[in-house]
Write a protein that holds these residues in place. Sequence first.
Motif, PDB file in Angstrom:
ATOM      1  N   GLY A 101       0.813  -1.211   0.000  1.00 23.53           N
ATOM      2  CA  GLY A 101       0.000   0.000   0.000  1.00 23.53           C
ATOM      3  C   GLY A 101       0.843   1.256   0.000  1.00 23.53           C
ATOM      4  N   LEU A 102       1.848   1.295   0.868  1.00 20.67           N
ATOM      5  CA  LEU A 102       2.738   2.460   0.958  1.00 20.67           C
ATOM      6  C   LEU A 102       4.159   1.984   1.204  1.00 20.67           C
ATOM      7  N   ILE A 103       5.067   2.433   0.367  1.00 21.39           N
ATOM      8  CA  ILE A 103       6.495   2.193   0.575  1.00 21.39           C
ATOM      9  C   ILE A 103       7.102   3.430   1.221  1.00 21.39           C
ATOM     10  N   VAL A 104       7.900   3.217   2.255  1.00 19.60           N
ATOM     11  CA  VAL A 104       8.731   4.279   2.806  1.00 19.60           C
ATOM     12  C   VAL A 104      10.172   3.914   2.477  1.00 19.60           C
ATOM     13  N   THR A 105      10.887   4.850   1.874  1.00 16.82           N
ATOM     14  CA  THR A 105      12.252   4.560   1.461  1.00 16.82           C
ATOM     15  C   THR A 105      13.141   4.273   2.666  1.00 16.82           C
ATOM     16  N   TRP A 127       4.758  20.249   2.251  1.00 14.90           N
ATOM     17  CA  TRP A 127       3.970  19.102   1.806  1.00 14.90           C
ATOM     18  C   TRP A 127       2.509  19.122   2.236  1.00 14.90           C
ATOM     19  N   GLY A 128       2.114  20.081   3.067  1.00 12.66           N
ATOM     20  CA  GLY A 128       0.739  20.034   3.560  1.00 12.66           C
ATOM     21  C   GLY A 128       0.522  18.781   4.376  1.00 12.66           C
ATOM     22  N   PRO A 129      -0.578  18.045   4.136  1.00  9.91           N
ATOM     23  CA  PRO A 129      -0.895  16.892   4.977  1.00  9.91           C
ATOM     24  C   PRO A 129      -0.082  15.639   4.686  1.00  9.91           C
ATOM     25  N   ASN A 130       0.754  15.657   3.674  1.00  9.38           N
ATOM     26  CA  ASN A 130       1.486  14.435   3.298  1.00  9.38           C
ATOM     27  C   ASN A 130       2.819  14.341   4.033  1.00  9.38           C
ATOM     28  N   VAL A 131       2.740  14.532   5.349  1.00  6.63           N
ATOM     29  CA  VAL A 131       3.905  14.475   6.235  1.00  6.63           C
ATOM     30  C   VAL A 131       3.605  13.490   7.351  1.00  6.63           C
ATOM     31  N   SER A 132       4.587  12.690   7.698  1.00  2.58           N
ATOM     32  CA  SER A 132       4.411  11.703   8.761  1.00  2.58           C
ATOM     33  C   SER A 132       5.669  11.668   9.620  1.00  2.58           C
ATOM     34  N   MET A 133       5.608  10.886  10.680  1.00  2.71           N
ATOM     35  CA  MET A 133       6.769  10.753  11.559  1.00  2.71           C
ATOM     36  C   MET A 133       6.797   9.348  12.147  1.00  2.71           C
ATOM     37  N   ILE A 150       4.797   6.101  -2.621  1.00  2.00           N
ATOM     38  CA  ILE A 150       6.090   6.055  -1.954  1.00  2.00           C
ATOM     39  C   ILE A 150       6.407   7.363  -1.247  1.00  2.00           C
ATOM     40  N   TYR A 151       6.745   7.253   0.033  1.00  6.95           N
ATOM     41  CA  TYR A 151       7.214   8.380   0.839  1.00  6.95           C
ATOM     42  C   TYR A 151       8.740   8.298   0.950  1.00  6.95           C
ATOM     43  N   CYS A 152       9.364   9.446   1.120  1.00  6.67           N
ATOM     44  CA  CYS A 152      10.801   9.512   1.376  1.00  6.67           C
ATOM     45  C   CYS A 152      11.029   9.712   2.875  1.00  6.67           C
ATOM     46  N   GLN A 153      11.803   8.826   3.481  1.00  8.09           N
ATOM     47  CA  GLN A 153      12.137   9.016   4.893  1.00  8.09           C
ATOM     48  C   GLN A 153      13.356   9.940   5.007  1.00  8.09           C
ATOM     49  N   LEU A 154      13.167  11.055   5.679  1.00  9.23           N
ATOM     50  CA  LEU A 154      14.211  12.069   5.812  1.00  9.23           C
ATOM     51  C   LEU A 154      15.013  11.805   7.089  1.00  9.23           C
ATOM     52  N   GLY A 203       9.432  13.630  -7.001  1.00 12.46           N
ATOM     53  CA  GLY A 203       8.200  12.925  -7.327  1.00 12.46           C
ATOM     54  C   GLY A 203       7.632  12.029  -6.248  1.00 12.46           C
ATOM     55  N   PHE A 204       8.088  12.182  -5.022  1.00 14.89           N
ATOM     56  CA  PHE A 204       7.530  11.373  -3.937  1.00 14.89           C
ATOM     57  C   PHE A 204       6.095  11.787  -3.637  1.00 14.89           C
ATOM     58  N   ASP A 205       5.381  10.927  -2.913  1.00 11.08           N
ATOM     59  CA  ASP A 205       4.006  11.205  -2.513  1.00 11.08           C
ATOM     60  C   ASP A 205       3.920  11.880  -1.152  1.00 11.08           C
ATOM     61  N   GLY A 206       5.035  11.931  -0.444  1.00 11.79           N
ATOM     62  CA  GLY A 206       5.071  12.533   0.871  1.00 11.79           C
ATOM     63  C   GLY A 206       6.401  12.240   1.516  1.00 11.79           C
ATOM     64  N   VAL A 207       6.550  12.684   2.770  1.00 12.54           N
ATOM     65  CA  VAL A 207       7.801  12.461   3.491  1.00 12.54           C
ATOM     66  C   VAL A 207       7.499  11.941   4.889  1.00 12.54           C
ATOM     67  N   GLU A 208       8.424  11.132   5.392  1.00  7.46           N
ATOM     68  CA  GLU A 208       8.368  10.654   6.767  1.00  7.46           C
ATOM     69  C   GLU A 208       9.591  11.173   7.506  1.00  7.46           C
ATOM     70  N   LEU A 209       9.376  11.859   8.621  1.00  5.41           N
ATOM     71  CA  LEU A 209      10.468  12.320   9.460  1.00  5.41           C
ATOM     72  C   LEU A 209      10.951  11.151  10.310  1.00  5.41           C
ATOM     73  N   HIS A 210      12.232  10.835  10.192  1.00  6.36           N
ATOM     74  CA  HIS A 210      12.797   9.746  10.978  1.00  6.36           C
ATOM     75  C   HIS A 210      13.057  10.265  12.393  1.00  6.36           C
ATOM     76  N   GLY A 211      12.125   9.959  13.280  1.00  4.50           N
ATOM     77  CA  GLY A 211      12.249  10.387  14.665  1.00  4.50           C
ATOM     78  C   GLY A 211      12.564   9.254  15.611  1.00  4.50           C
ATOM     79  N   ALA A 212      12.990   8.118  15.062  1.00  2.00           N
ATOM     80  CA  ALA A 212      13.183   6.901  15.855  1.00  2.00           C
ATOM     81  C   ALA A 212      14.656   6.515  15.952  1.00  2.00           C
ATOM     82  N   ASN A 213      14.904   5.460  16.704  1.00  2.00           N
ATOM     83  CA  ASN A 213      16.162   4.694  16.680  1.00  2.00           C
ATOM     84  C   ASN A 213      17.418   5.498  17.006  1.00  2.00           C
TER      85      ASN A 213
END
Length: 374
Positions: free
Chosen positions: A50-54, A220-226, A95-99, A169-179
Amino acid sequence: MALFNPLKLGNITIANRIGMSALTRNRSTDTVPNEVMQKYYVQRAAGGTGLIVTEGTLITRQGTEWPQAPGIWDKAQVAGWKKITDAVHETGGKIYCQLWHLGRVSHPEAPQQIAAGVPVYAPSAIPARGGKFRFLPGRPGYVTPTEIPDPTVIIAQFKQAAINAKAAGFDGVELHGANGYIVAQFLDSTANKRTDKWGGSPENRARFALETLKALVEVWGPNVSMKISPAGGYNDVGMPLQETIETFGYLLREADKLGLSYIALMRYGAALDPEFDGKKRATQHDVVGTFSPYLEKTHIFVNCEVTPVEAEELVSSGTAAGVFFGFPYVTHPDVARRIAAGKPLDNVPNVAHLYGAEGVDPAIGYVDYKEAVY
């Protein structure tokens, strides 16, 4: 199965609730995404994800333990990622890009850190225990970093990376707040001893994560995750339980106001819990049960050692909007299709080539796993 219902995330809709979590694979060409990486992501998109995170994607040149980790700070990297996102979209995938910024777990002698011409920066000049830079003489561990003079400089780098991810061309971004990376370092009182507005209270330690999220939302507006890992452990972070609850509770209450697409909650994982001085580092607790109540508006995804049966239970019960699978995707490009068909996840991992191996075809242990017969 509830797991295969579509889900609206921000302004896109994913076909099902199965996500592929970020997995470091160390296959880029001097930080630039390449053809074998394109094949890897396309295989997993075509497998019904459904969703790939890089994999973690470096927002600036840093001395990582994985010298072939990709970046997204220059035009060549953006062009390389654009080929991948275009190919993923052709399969119908998202696909989201993990920053990713490493903070104190870079090494000053790594070639990329030397080329950057800046020290290893962290919230405070406190070294993490552990580390193993296999490509450096003597395989050194982590070192004492330099305290970041002005954290807004790093936030600006995250924002520019988000702009670059949009161009790629990503669909959104994920902030790497883990690990135990830079966001987690700011949050954690054992890594952050600052006395300015970026340290001290839970509110101050959460400031870096929240200000970074706001900067990403501007792009990105709402296409941001963490993604967060409140149990800690990995890369030498982790606080007492009550302090963990106060810190991450505040973070999530405030993040919930930002209109994010999802928060990925990493549960405790024994494989991510190192031992120091005869004691395990993590603070074991029920991460999902503890922190779900703080998120009233934001979708929750659960990550870390989720089984297919448990994934269905989490989604059908409403505990989570979706789940992320990690290690199964190393050996199974078709995780989602296998789950839908009731097929086992039975490919044997080629662990020796998890991160590639010098002088060995990068395809081995990367894009050479078989799909199930449907």
